[in-house]
Enzyme design. Sequence first.
Site, PDB file in Angstrom:
ATOM      1  N   TRP A 161       0.832  -1.212   0.000  1.00 28.50           N
ATOM      2  CA  TRP A 161       0.000   0.000   0.000  1.00 28.50           C
ATOM      3  C   TRP A 161       0.869   1.265   0.000  1.00 28.50           C
ATOM      4  O   TRP A 161       0.488   2.280  -0.585  1.00 28.50           O
ATOM      5  CB  TRP A 161      -0.981   0.007   1.185  1.00 28.50           C
ATOM      6  CG  TRP A 161      -0.357   0.130   2.539  1.00 28.50           C
ATOM      7  CD1 TRP A 161       0.117  -0.890   3.312  1.00 28.50           C
ATOM      8  CD2 TRP A 161      -0.128   1.325   3.290  1.00 28.50           C
ATOM      9  NE1 TRP A 161       0.620  -0.407   4.506  1.00 28.50           N
ATOM     10  CE2 TRP A 161       0.482   0.955   4.514  1.00 28.50           C
ATOM     11  CE3 TRP A 161      -0.364   2.682   3.066  1.00 28.50           C
ATOM     12  CZ2 TRP A 161       0.845   1.872   5.493  1.00 28.50           C
ATOM     13  CZ3 TRP A 161      -0.002   3.596   4.042  1.00 28.50           C
ATOM     14  CH2 TRP A 161       0.599   3.199   5.236  1.00 28.50           C
ATOM     15  N   SER A 258       4.219  -0.808  12.400  1.00 28.60           N
ATOM     16  CA  SER A 258       3.602  -1.979  11.763  1.00 28.60           C
ATOM     17  C   SER A 258       4.157  -2.160  10.353  1.00 28.60           C
ATOM     18  O   SER A 258       4.189  -3.270   9.830  1.00 28.60           O
ATOM     19  CB  SER A 258       2.093  -1.794  11.653  1.00 28.60           C
ATOM     20  OG  SER A 258       1.512  -1.761  12.919  1.00 28.60           O
ATOM     21  N   TYR A 259       4.575  -1.043   9.759  1.00 29.51           N
ATOM     22  CA  TYR A 259       5.008  -1.074   8.355  1.00 29.51           C
ATOM     23  C   TYR A 259       6.434  -0.542   8.270  1.00 29.51           C
ATOM     24  O   TYR A 259       6.694   0.611   8.640  1.00 29.51           O
ATOM     25  CB  TYR A 259       4.059  -0.224   7.491  1.00 29.51           C
ATOM     26  CG  TYR A 259       2.628  -0.640   7.673  1.00 29.51           C
ATOM     27  CD1 TYR A 259       2.119  -1.740   6.984  1.00 29.51           C
ATOM     28  CD2 TYR A 259       1.797   0.024   8.569  1.00 29.51           C
ATOM     29  CE1 TYR A 259       0.814  -2.156   7.181  1.00 29.51           C
ATOM     30  CE2 TYR A 259       0.485  -0.382   8.767  1.00 29.51           C
ATOM     31  CZ  TYR A 259       0.005  -1.473   8.071  1.00 29.51           C
ATOM     32  OH  TYR A 259      -1.281  -1.884   8.281  1.00 29.51           O
ATOM     33  N   HIS A 261       8.658   0.924   6.393  1.00 25.73           N
ATOM     34  CA  HIS A 261       9.097   1.897   5.396  1.00 25.73           C
ATOM     35  C   HIS A 261       8.950   3.218   6.151  1.00 25.73           C
ATOM     36  O   HIS A 261       7.860   3.519   6.657  1.00 25.73           O
ATOM     37  CB  HIS A 261       8.183   1.869   4.161  1.00 25.73           C
ATOM     38  CG  HIS A 261       8.534   2.929   3.162  1.00 25.73           C
ATOM     39  ND1 HIS A 261       9.023   2.642   1.908  1.00 25.73           N
ATOM     40  CD2 HIS A 261       8.483   4.285   3.235  1.00 25.73           C
ATOM     41  CE1 HIS A 261       9.246   3.771   1.257  1.00 25.73           C
ATOM     42  NE2 HIS A 261       8.918   4.781   2.046  1.00 25.73           N
ATOM     43  N   HIS A 263       8.036   6.362   7.883  1.00 32.79           N
ATOM     44  CA  HIS A 263       6.884   7.265   7.763  1.00 32.79           C
ATOM     45  C   HIS A 263       6.647   7.947   9.101  1.00 32.79           C
ATOM     46  O   HIS A 263       7.022   7.419  10.149  1.00 32.79           O
ATOM     47  CB  HIS A 263       5.630   6.495   7.317  1.00 32.79           C
ATOM     48  CG  HIS A 263       5.243   5.407   8.248  1.00 32.79           C
ATOM     49  ND1 HIS A 263       5.798   4.137   8.192  1.00 32.79           N
ATOM     50  CD2 HIS A 263       4.383   5.381   9.297  1.00 32.79           C
ATOM     51  CE1 HIS A 263       5.284   3.395   9.156  1.00 32.79           C
ATOM     52  NE2 HIS A 263       4.422   4.122   9.842  1.00 32.79           N
ATOM     53  N   HIS A 265       3.892  10.295  11.642  1.00 31.78           N
ATOM     54  CA  HIS A 265       2.494  10.596  11.945  1.00 31.78           C
ATOM     55  C   HIS A 265       2.398  12.083  12.298  1.00 31.78           C
ATOM     56  O   HIS A 265       3.201  12.572  13.093  1.00 31.78           O
ATOM     57  CB  HIS A 265       2.026   9.763  13.134  1.00 31.78           C
ATOM     58  CG  HIS A 265       2.190   8.280  12.926  1.00 31.78           C
ATOM     59  ND1 HIS A 265       1.129   7.428  12.784  1.00 31.78           N
ATOM     60  CD2 HIS A 265       3.300   7.506  12.825  1.00 31.78           C
ATOM     61  CE1 HIS A 265       1.573   6.192  12.619  1.00 31.78           C
ATOM     62  NE2 HIS A 265       2.891   6.209  12.641  1.00 31.78           N
TER      63      HIS A 265
HETATM   64  N1  GTA Z   1      -3.550   6.509   3.939  1.00 33.83           N
HETATM   65  O1  GTA Z   1      -3.768   2.035   3.051  1.00 33.83           O
HETATM   66  C1  GTA Z   1      -3.505   2.922   3.851  1.00 33.83           C
HETATM   67  C2  GTA Z   1      -3.014   2.685   5.163  1.00 33.83           C
HETATM   68  N2  GTA Z   1      -2.715   1.557   5.880  1.00 33.83           N
HETATM   69  C3  GTA Z   1      -2.842   0.181   5.431  1.00 33.83           C
HETATM   70  C4  GTA Z   1      -2.266   1.920   7.097  1.00 33.83           C
HETATM   71  N3  GTA Z   1      -2.265   3.246   7.184  1.00 33.83           N
HETATM   72  C5  GTA Z   1      -2.721   3.760   6.010  1.00 33.83           C
HETATM   73  N4  GTA Z   1      -2.897   5.036   5.621  1.00 33.83           N
HETATM   74  C6  GTA Z   1      -3.360   5.271   4.369  1.00 33.83           C
HETATM   75  N5  GTA Z   1      -3.645   4.240   3.507  1.00 33.83           N
HETATM   76  O2  GTA Z   1      -1.402   5.219  11.186  1.00 33.83           O
HETATM   77  C7  GTA Z   1      -1.802   4.036   8.304  1.00 33.83           C
HETATM   78  C8  GTA Z   1      -2.208   3.477   9.652  1.00 33.83           C
HETATM   79  C9  GTA Z   1      -1.104   3.989  10.575  1.00 33.83           C
HETATM   80  C10 GTA Z   1       0.086   4.161   9.651  1.00 33.83           C
HETATM   81  C11 GTA Z   1       1.148   3.129   9.921  1.00 33.83           C
HETATM   82  O3  GTA Z   1      -0.392   3.980   8.327  1.00 33.83           O
HETATM   83  O4  GTA Z   1      -3.498   3.932  10.037  1.00 33.83           O
HETATM   84  P1  GTA Z   1       2.692   2.423  11.914  1.00 33.83           P
HETATM   85  O5  GTA Z   1       3.522   1.612  10.974  1.00 33.83           O
HETATM   86  O6  GTA Z   1       3.423   3.262  12.904  1.00 33.83           O
HETATM   87  O7  GTA Z   1       1.704   1.406  12.541  1.00 33.83           O
HETATM   88  O8  GTA Z   1       1.760   3.431  11.117  1.00 33.83           O
HETATM   89  P2  GTA Z   1       0.768   1.513  13.785  1.00 33.83           P
HETATM   90  O9  GTA Z   1       0.385   2.929  13.990  1.00 33.83           O
HETATM   91  O10 GTA Z   1       1.356   0.802  14.930  1.00 33.83           O
HETATM   92  O11 GTA Z   1      -0.422   0.637  13.304  1.00 33.83           O
HETATM   93  P3  GTA Z   1      -1.913   1.014  13.198  1.00 33.83           P
HETATM   94  O12 GTA Z   1      -2.482   0.261  12.087  1.00 33.83           O
HETATM   95  O13 GTA Z   1      -2.084   2.453  13.158  1.00 33.83           O
HETATM   96  O14 GTA Z   1      -2.454   0.449  14.581  1.00 33.83           O
HETATM   97  C12 GTA Z   1      -2.324   1.161  15.782  1.00 33.83           C
HETATM   98  C13 GTA Z   1      -3.632   1.053  16.547  1.00 33.83           C
HETATM   99  O15 GTA Z   1      -4.612   1.867  15.869  1.00 33.83           O
HETATM  100  C14 GTA Z   1      -4.223  -0.338  16.486  1.00 33.83           C
HETATM  101  O16 GTA Z   1      -3.749  -1.122  17.524  1.00 33.83           O
HETATM  102  C15 GTA Z   1      -5.697  -0.032  16.620  1.00 33.83           C
HETATM  103  O17 GTA Z   1      -6.039   0.181  17.980  1.00 33.83           O
HETATM  104  C16 GTA Z   1      -5.893   1.259  15.947  1.00 33.83           C
HETATM  105  N6  GTA Z   1      -6.454   1.126  14.582  1.00 33.83           N
HETATM  106  C17 GTA Z   1      -5.914   0.487  13.530  1.00 33.83           C
HETATM  107  N7  GTA Z   1      -6.676   0.638  12.430  1.00 33.83           N
HETATM  108  C18 GTA Z   1      -7.737   1.398  12.801  1.00 33.83           C
HETATM  109  C19 GTA Z   1      -8.867   1.909  12.116  1.00 33.83           C
HETATM  110  N8  GTA Z   1      -9.058   1.695  10.814  1.00 33.83           N
HETATM  111  N9  GTA Z   1      -9.741   2.646  12.820  1.00 33.83           N
HETATM  112  C20 GTA Z   1      -9.557   2.900  14.131  1.00 33.83           C
HETATM  113  N10 GTA Z   1      -8.492   2.468  14.830  1.00 33.83           N
HETATM  114  C21 GTA Z   1      -7.607   1.710  14.178  1.00 33.83           C
END
Ligand code: GTA
Length: 321
Positions: A161, A258-259, A261, A263, A265
């Site tokens: 993604w 989680s990813y 690459h 990035h 916030h």
């Molecule tokens: N624009 O396709 C995408 C995409 N994906 C797959 C992930 N992200 C995306 N953004 C766009 N398009 O903030 C975003 C994620 C995250 C960032 C990756 O990329 O929303 P990270 O590598 O530091 O990972 O950031 P992180 O933050 O630990 O993981 P994530 O997914 O944000 O999870 C953290 C917590 O957020 C989870 O434990 C959960 O409690 C909560 N969470 C996850 N997804 C959602 C959601 N859709 N809605 C509400 N809460 C959520």
Amino acid sequence: MAESENKKVAKRLKTDAEDDCGDTGELSSDSPVSYFEFTRILRDCAREKNIFIHGKVKDQDAVVILEKTPIRQNTLSELLKSSQLKLEMKNDVYSTYQLQAPAHLSEVKTTVVCPATEKHVKKDLHQEVFLSFSVIVPVPCVSFSYEVHNCTAHLSFWIQWVHNILEKKAEVDRIVFENPDPDTGFVLLPDFKWDQKQLQDLYLIAIVHRRDVKSLRDLTSEHLPLLTNIRSKGEDAIQRQYGVPPRKLCMYLHYQPSYYHLHFHFTSLEYDAPGVESAHLLSDVIQNLQADSSYYRIRSLAFPLRADDGFQGSKREAEKA
Ligand code: GTA
């Protein structure tokens, strides 16, 4: 905020009208959600008003995340006037009601991951969390590979993604700002957790163009121009587009992410964003690298570890060897 700025911001935020038509707001009668067959609840958070559900969509595993969206100020008067109220209880000056809002004011943000791998399911499954420390191994690349392969490999995700965004194969119309420089450039766009309807929960991510920097652990003073560029150009773009000044922004990266690459916030200070326990402020990262280029290569870093991560086991194995 001046009135002209207010208008500009209002234009930038998504309206209900946009939700009912156009590219991103297409009404979808054939979405995976219509075929979703419930298996189990992975996590249910009353405070965050969201629920993570595991199920099947036409024999494929899927995760659906449902989340009640914040109440928007610009719909308040309509909400109060056009809803039905059911009295629940009354006592002295206090009374509580069930407010039944019109359909267009009671939407639920829905995220679908389909097909979902075992990792996706596991990530969203509620688990006990412990504080752990990444292991210091004197050779930086050993340390990095140790952490990634023994601790997070099963919880880190494919970053297709991310590549889709950088290569303009997805979310093209959501890009807020881009600096194309191959060394210091990045793409800034709304995080998919943000529905872009109000600024209180503003949430954008800056994804770097460079593909050789995976996480905080890889950063050295060589990357300072990249980091300062993201900070200054990211702040400018957000101020321009949304009227939110830098002093109201929180800029950070997660360790462990989680990813893998690099990035960053960008969230509104007013928003209680998830993941605060693994956040490292961009300004602190810059200062630490200015003081010591190898800071993030040699330091032991604390991060939350989930009960079934397998890290403790791996660590013990490594110590035994
Ligand atoms: N624009 O396709 C995408 C995409 N994906 C797959 C992930 N992200 C995306 N953004 C766009 N398009 O903030 C975003 C994620 C995250 C960032 C990756 O990329 O929303 P990270 O590598 O530091 O990972 O950031 P992180 O933050 O630990 O993981 P994530 O997914 O944000 O999870 C953290 C917590 O957020 C989870 O434990 C959960 O409690 C909560 N969470 C996850 N997804 C959602 C959601 N859709 N809605 C509400 N809460 C959520």
